[in-house]
Design a protein around this motif. Sequence first.
Motif, PDB file in Angstrom:
ATOM      1  N   ARG A  13       0.798  -1.227   0.000  1.00  0.00           N
ATOM      2  CA  ARG A  13       0.000   0.000   0.000  1.00  0.00           C
ATOM      3  C   ARG A  13       0.832   1.279   0.000  1.00  0.00           C
ATOM      4  O   ARG A  13       0.507   2.196  -0.740  1.00  0.00           O
ATOM      5  CB  ARG A  13      -0.952   0.006   1.178  1.00  0.00           C
ATOM      6  N   LEU A  16       1.702   2.301  -3.405  1.00  0.00           N
ATOM      7  CA  LEU A  16       0.613   2.411  -4.370  1.00  0.00           C
ATOM      8  C   LEU A  16       0.729   3.670  -5.205  1.00  0.00           C
ATOM      9  O   LEU A  16       0.615   3.634  -6.415  1.00  0.00           O
ATOM     10  CB  LEU A  16      -0.736   2.377  -3.636  1.00  0.00           C
ATOM     11  N   ARG A  17       0.972   4.804  -4.565  1.00  0.00           N
ATOM     12  CA  ARG A  17       1.035   6.062  -5.283  1.00  0.00           C
ATOM     13  C   ARG A  17       2.195   6.073  -6.269  1.00  0.00           C
ATOM     14  O   ARG A  17       2.060   6.512  -7.387  1.00  0.00           O
ATOM     15  CB  ARG A  17       1.176   7.222  -4.305  1.00  0.00           C
ATOM     16  N   TRP A 158      -4.302   5.935  -0.840  1.00  0.00           N
ATOM     17  CA  TRP A 158      -2.893   5.966  -0.462  1.00  0.00           C
ATOM     18  C   TRP A 158      -2.670   6.891   0.724  1.00  0.00           C
ATOM     19  O   TRP A 158      -1.941   6.554   1.664  1.00  0.00           O
ATOM     20  CB  TRP A 158      -2.045   6.412  -1.648  1.00  0.00           C
ATOM     21  N   THR A 162      -1.313   5.744   4.423  1.00  0.00           N
ATOM     22  CA  THR A 162      -0.092   6.365   4.933  1.00  0.00           C
ATOM     23  C   THR A 162      -0.355   7.048   6.268  1.00  0.00           C
ATOM     24  O   THR A 162       0.437   6.923   7.196  1.00  0.00           O
ATOM     25  CB  THR A 162       0.456   7.384   3.917  1.00  0.00           C
TER      26      THR A 162
END
Length: 175
Positions: A13, A16-17, A158, A162
């Motif tokens: 995760r 992801l960005r 995202w 985070t």
Amino acid sequence: MAKYGKPRRRRWRPHLRSQTHPFLFTLMTLNAAAELGLTAFLISAGIKTPVSTGAYRSLLILLCFESVWTIVFTASYMIWVVDGGAKILASVASSVIWLLATAILWGATTGFMHNARVGGDCADEPTISICRESLTVEALGWTEFSLCTVTLLATAFWMGTTVSKNTHRDSRTLV
């Protein structure tokens, strides 16, 4: 291996960005370039066609502007991310605001285009016709709206993972 012998599980995760943003922004740029070419053609050829109502022509001009808007900002954002400079311009908050504004513009304009476009589903029209070209403009508009929305949701997802990861990490250090 972790500090006490248990293997750490890798999380995908947080990455992801970095993995999806360049891909989604590239798709947005390419789709907007196709929309730009088609709308510019229809604007220049649209004066002599029966499909050219005042609202239709105005919406074509607005879609042409939105295409240029999308190309300039997505290409700039990708360059800033790759280059690593201009951090305030390429920040997550600025991309969320830009994506939200752009998604609203594409969705509203394409929705109005759906109502202003004459010709229906173009079933009896030849393969290359003004009716099918205007239908393609609408389809590309909905595609761009969808890409903006998916990118916005991926960014929000995202950011949520985070923030929750950082909050969890901070709560462990306080104990």
